[in-house]
Design a protein around this motif. Structure first.
Motif, PDB file in Angstrom:
ATOM      1  N   ASP A 223      -7.971 -12.244  21.835  1.00  0.00           N
ATOM      2  CA  ASP A 223      -8.833 -13.426  21.729  1.00  0.00           C
ATOM      3  C   ASP A 223     -10.302 -13.034  21.857  1.00  0.00           C
ATOM      4  O   ASP A 223     -11.159 -13.483  21.080  1.00  0.00           O
ATOM      5  N   TYR A 224     -10.591 -12.231  22.844  1.00  0.00           N
ATOM      6  CA  TYR A 224     -11.956 -11.758  23.076  1.00  0.00           C
ATOM      7  C   TYR A 224     -11.909 -10.236  23.267  1.00  0.00           C
ATOM      8  O   TYR A 224     -11.829  -9.757  24.396  1.00  0.00           O
ATOM      9  N   PRO A 225     -11.914  -9.477  22.176  1.00  0.00           N
ATOM     10  CA  PRO A 225     -11.837  -8.008  22.292  1.00  0.00           C
ATOM     11  C   PRO A 225     -12.952  -7.461  23.174  1.00  0.00           C
ATOM     12  O   PRO A 225     -14.104  -7.895  23.094  1.00  0.00           O
ATOM     13  N   THR A 226     -12.602  -6.514  24.012  1.00  0.00           N
ATOM     14  CA  THR A 226     -13.573  -5.926  24.938  1.00  0.00           C
ATOM     15  C   THR A 226     -14.435  -4.895  24.225  1.00  0.00           C
ATOM     16  O   THR A 226     -13.914  -4.031  23.526  1.00  0.00           O
ATOM     17  N   LYS A 227     -15.729  -5.007  24.363  1.00  0.00           N
ATOM     18  CA  LYS A 227     -16.617  -4.000  23.806  1.00  0.00           C
ATOM     19  C   LYS A 227     -16.860  -2.932  24.870  1.00  0.00           C
ATOM     20  O   LYS A 227     -16.515  -3.107  26.047  1.00  0.00           O
ATOM     21  N   SER A 228     -17.467  -1.839  24.456  1.00  0.00           N
ATOM     22  CA  SER A 228     -17.701  -0.721  25.377  1.00  0.00           C
ATOM     23  C   SER A 228     -19.176  -0.361  25.397  1.00  0.00           C
ATOM     24  O   SER A 228     -19.799  -0.229  24.339  1.00  0.00           O
ATOM     25  N   ILE A 229     -19.733  -0.261  26.597  1.00  0.00           N
ATOM     26  CA  ILE A 229     -21.097   0.225  26.770  1.00  0.00           C
ATOM     27  C   ILE A 229     -21.102   1.186  27.950  1.00  0.00           C
ATOM     28  O   ILE A 229     -20.255   1.076  28.841  1.00  0.00           O
ATOM     29  N   PRO A 230     -22.026   2.135  27.972  1.00  0.00           N
ATOM     30  CA  PRO A 230     -22.089   3.045  29.129  1.00  0.00           C
ATOM     31  C   PRO A 230     -22.500   2.287  30.386  1.00  0.00           C
ATOM     32  O   PRO A 230     -23.340   1.387  30.331  1.00  0.00           O
ATOM     33  N   MET A 231     -21.902   2.618  31.491  1.00  0.00           N
ATOM     34  CA  MET A 231     -22.246   1.989  32.763  1.00  0.00           C
ATOM     35  C   MET A 231     -23.519   2.620  33.327  1.00  0.00           C
ATOM     36  O   MET A 231     -23.744   3.828  33.201  1.00  0.00           O
ATOM     37  N   GLY A 232     -24.352   1.779  33.940  1.00  0.00           N
ATOM     38  CA  GLY A 232     -25.613   2.246  34.499  1.00  0.00           C
ATOM     39  C   GLY A 232     -25.519   2.497  35.994  1.00  0.00           C
ATOM     40  O   GLY A 232     -24.472   2.902  36.511  1.00  0.00           O
ATOM     41  N   LYS A 233     -26.620   2.213  36.683  1.00  0.00           N
ATOM     42  CA  LYS A 233     -26.708   2.473  38.114  1.00  0.00           C
ATOM     43  C   LYS A 233     -26.738   1.148  38.868  1.00  0.00           C
ATOM     44  O   LYS A 233     -27.729   0.424  38.830  1.00  0.00           O
ATOM     45  N   PRO A 234     -25.666   0.810  39.578  1.00  0.00           N
ATOM     46  CA  PRO A 234     -25.597  -0.491  40.255  1.00  0.00           C
ATOM     47  C   PRO A 234     -26.654  -0.681  41.339  1.00  0.00           C
ATOM     48  O   PRO A 234     -27.030  -1.821  41.636  1.00  0.00           O
TER      49      PRO A 234
ATOM     50  N   ASN B 100     -32.906  -9.956  39.379  1.00  0.00           N
ATOM     51  CA  ASN B 100     -34.356  -9.823  39.370  1.00  0.00           C
ATOM     52  C   ASN B 100     -34.713  -8.525  38.639  1.00  0.00           C
ATOM     53  O   ASN B 100     -34.542  -7.433  39.170  1.00  0.00           O
ATOM     54  N   LYS B 101     -35.178  -8.652  37.425  1.00  0.00           N
ATOM     55  CA  LYS B 101     -35.507  -7.485  36.604  1.00  0.00           C
ATOM     56  C   LYS B 101     -36.830  -6.865  37.051  1.00  0.00           C
ATOM     57  O   LYS B 101     -37.842  -7.554  37.132  1.00  0.00           O
ATOM     58  N   PRO B 102     -36.857  -5.554  37.304  1.00  0.00           N
ATOM     59  CA  PRO B 102     -38.133  -4.893  37.586  1.00  0.00           C
ATOM     60  C   PRO B 102     -38.907  -4.667  36.294  1.00  0.00           C
ATOM     61  O   PRO B 102     -38.326  -4.624  35.203  1.00  0.00           O
ATOM     62  N   GLU B 103     -40.215  -4.526  36.395  1.00  0.00           N
ATOM     63  CA  GLU B 103     -41.001  -4.206  35.207  1.00  0.00           C
ATOM     64  C   GLU B 103     -40.701  -2.777  34.756  1.00  0.00           C
ATOM     65  O   GLU B 103     -40.281  -1.932  35.545  1.00  0.00           O
ATOM     66  N   GLY B 104     -40.889  -2.523  33.459  1.00  0.00           N
ATOM     67  CA  GLY B 104     -40.721  -1.170  32.944  1.00  0.00           C
ATOM     68  C   GLY B 104     -39.312  -0.818  32.519  1.00  0.00           C
ATOM     69  O   GLY B 104     -39.027   0.352  32.249  1.00  0.00           O
ATOM     70  N   ILE B 105     -38.420  -1.795  32.436  1.00  0.00           N
ATOM     71  CA  ILE B 105     -37.046  -1.533  32.013  1.00  0.00           C
ATOM     72  C   ILE B 105     -36.654  -2.565  30.959  1.00  0.00           C
ATOM     73  O   ILE B 105     -37.016  -3.743  31.061  1.00  0.00           O
ATOM     74  N   LYS B 106     -35.947  -2.138  29.933  1.00  0.00           N
ATOM     75  CA  LYS B 106     -35.501  -3.050  28.885  1.00  0.00           C
ATOM     76  C   LYS B 106     -34.355  -3.923  29.388  1.00  0.00           C
ATOM     77  O   LYS B 106     -33.575  -3.510  30.242  1.00  0.00           O
ATOM     78  N   THR B 107     -34.253  -5.138  28.836  1.00  0.00           N
ATOM     79  CA  THR B 107     -33.132  -6.014  29.190  1.00  0.00           C
ATOM     80  C   THR B 107     -31.838  -5.468  28.615  1.00  0.00           C
ATOM     81  O   THR B 107     -30.802  -5.439  29.280  1.00  0.00           O
ATOM     82  N   HIS B 108     -31.872  -5.045  27.364  1.00  0.00           N
ATOM     83  CA  HIS B 108     -30.695  -4.445  26.738  1.00  0.00           C
ATOM     84  C   HIS B 108     -31.123  -3.236  25.920  1.00  0.00           C
ATOM     85  O   HIS B 108     -32.273  -3.139  25.482  1.00  0.00           O
ATOM     86  N   ALA B 109     -30.205  -2.337  25.694  1.00  0.00           N
ATOM     87  CA  ALA B 109     -30.512  -1.086  25.011  1.00  0.00           C
ATOM     88  C   ALA B 109     -30.596  -1.289  23.500  1.00  0.00           C
ATOM     89  O   ALA B 109     -29.957  -2.185  22.935  1.00  0.00           O
ATOM     90  N   ASN B 110     -31.385  -0.451  22.840  1.00  0.00           N
ATOM     91  CA  ASN B 110     -31.468  -0.456  21.383  1.00  0.00           C
ATOM     92  C   ASN B 110     -30.612   0.643  20.749  1.00  0.00           C
ATOM     93  O   ASN B 110     -30.324   0.603  19.561  1.00  0.00           O
TER      94      ASN B 110
ATOM     95  N   ASN C 276     -26.741  -2.497  31.225  1.00  0.00           N
ATOM     96  CA  ASN C 276     -25.832  -1.437  31.660  1.00  0.00           C
ATOM     97  C   ASN C 276     -25.739  -1.370  33.176  1.00  0.00           C
ATOM     98  O   ASN C 276     -24.663  -1.188  33.749  1.00  0.00           O
ATOM     99  N   HIS C 277     -26.880  -1.539  33.846  1.00  0.00           N
ATOM    100  CA  HIS C 277     -26.897  -1.501  35.310  1.00  0.00           C
ATOM    101  C   HIS C 277     -26.175  -2.716  35.891  1.00  0.00           C
ATOM    102  O   HIS C 277     -25.426  -2.595  36.875  1.00  0.00           O
ATOM    103  N   VAL C 278     -26.394  -3.897  35.281  1.00  0.00           N
ATOM    104  CA  VAL C 278     -25.732  -5.120  35.756  1.00  0.00           C
ATOM    105  C   VAL C 278     -24.223  -5.013  35.558  1.00  0.00           C
ATOM    106  O   VAL C 278     -23.433  -5.406  36.435  1.00  0.00           O
ATOM    107  N   SER C 279     -23.791  -4.472  34.427  1.00  0.00           N
ATOM    108  CA  SER C 279     -22.358  -4.307  34.162  1.00  0.00           C
ATOM    109  C   SER C 279     -21.722  -3.381  35.197  1.00  0.00           C
ATOM    110  O   SER C 279     -20.608  -3.641  35.677  1.00  0.00           O
ATOM    111  N   ALA C 280     -22.436  -2.302  35.560  1.00  0.00           N
ATOM    112  CA  ALA C 280     -21.919  -1.392  36.593  1.00  0.00           C
ATOM    113  C   ALA C 280     -21.863  -2.092  37.948  1.00  0.00           C
ATOM    114  O   ALA C 280     -20.916  -1.909  38.720  1.00  0.00           O
ATOM    115  N   TYR C 281     -22.851  -2.918  38.231  1.00  0.00           N
ATOM    116  CA  TYR C 281     -22.920  -3.649  39.503  1.00  0.00           C
ATOM    117  C   TYR C 281     -21.757  -4.641  39.620  1.00  0.00           C
ATOM    118  O   TYR C 281     -21.120  -4.764  40.677  1.00  0.00           O
ATOM    119  N   VAL C 282     -21.486  -5.360  38.524  1.00  0.00           N
ATOM    120  CA  VAL C 282     -20.424  -6.366  38.520  1.00  0.00           C
ATOM    121  C   VAL C 282     -19.053  -5.717  38.428  1.00  0.00           C
ATOM    122  O   VAL C 282     -18.063  -6.233  38.962  1.00  0.00           O
TER     123      VAL C 282
END
Length: 286
Positions: free
Chosen positions: A67-78, A94-104, A113-119
């Motif tokens: 129904d909702y196939p799982t995608k894959s992304i590298p895990m970041g630093k929680p 709370n996003k710090p300055e100097g970091i992208k919201t999502h990767a290109n 990636n960091h939020v996914s690792a945290y969760v």
């Protein structure tokens, strides 16, 4: 993937069909599977599609992997994640300055990636902040809730409030800017005011505090154009302090911070309101 809901008192009366189709925005193909597999239960029992939900009912939805196939992304630093709010379906950080919201790029690490690792599971971007901007960002924790949150964003039911430090003395107690915004043909990184060919943009600006050479303002977005606050204010002669694209004067950081985020939770119907602190932004005001 199973979700359990208790129908809140404030939920309007509707049928199971209307709930799944119009409120939860579940795609037609997935609704068909839910129905044929009897993966929709109310108070533990299979239901007729035309049955009406009642306040206090317990609703169970079960989705299969297809129904909702799982995608894959590298895990970041929680440890890079500062949580502001989290429940079964969403997380606000709370996003710090100097970091992208999502990767290109597939191997690039960004806040997602960091939020996914945290969760501990793949999350999904609901809205983004520019790399140089700090503050509150909302993520969906599953693909089921993502279109529901996207609809809230499109209907402007997710309210975002920013703090910005601008050059000069902002002369208005409050002001609404409605200049259309388009791409800069000479610099693909930039946007500019283009009232002929641009897209409608609306920014509400309120003066908060006047300093010797700068003014602290509050900005509320009624639309979500790229660089909207930065373009509107620089066009009026009040570029943001530290803006690498629209201000030539150097500073340690872009002085733009997503201070507040609020909306009505689509499942509990309770108001979610968070404020994001920023030590670096506060230092920039001194």
């Amino acid at each position: 993937m199973q979700f359990l809901f208790k129908i809140p008192e404030k939920m309007p009366t509707m049928s199971i069909k209307e709930l799944l189709e119009n409120y939860f925005l579940i795609p037609r193909k997935i609704r068909h599977f839910l129905r044929t597999k009897k993966h929709v239960l109310v108070n533990g029992q299979p239901v007729n599609w035309q049955s009406t939900i009642q306040a206090g009912d317990s609703l169970s939805l079960t989705f299969d992997d297809e129904d909702y196939p799982t995608k894959s992304i590298p895990m970041g630093k929680p440890d890079l994640v500062q949580e502001l709010y989290q429940d079964e379906h969403i997380i606000i950080v709370n996003k710090p300055e100097g970091i992208k919201t999502h990767a290109n790029e597939p191997t690039e690490l960004a806040l997602l990636n960091h939020v996914s690792a945290y969760v501990g599971q793949i999350c999904y971007v609901v809205h983004r902040l520019d790399k140089e901007t700090s503050g509150a960002v909302l993520f969906a924790k599953n693909p089921f809730v993502l279109p529901i949150l996207n609809r809230l964003l499109e209907k402007k039911d997710i309210h975002r409030e920013y703090w910005a430090l601008v050059e000069g003395s902002f002369p208005y107690k409050s002001k609404i800017f409605k200049d259309k915004i388009g791409r800069d043909r000479h610099d693909r990184r930039k946007r500019l005011v283009d009232n002929k060919n641009g897209k409608y943009a609306e920014t509400h600006v309120t003066r908060l505090k006047v300093f010797d050479k700068h003014t602290l303002v509050k900005c509320q977005l009624k639309t979500g154009r790229t660089h909207q606050i930065r373009v509107h204010l620089s066009h009026q002669g009040f570029p943001l302090v530290g803006d690498p694209l629209y201000n030539q004067l150097p500073s340690k950081r872009l002085m733009l911070h997503a201070h507040r985020l609020d909306f009505i939770h689509p499942f509990s119907l309770e108001k979610i309101c968070v404020e994001a602190p920023s030590e670096s932004f506060e230092k920039g005001l001194k």
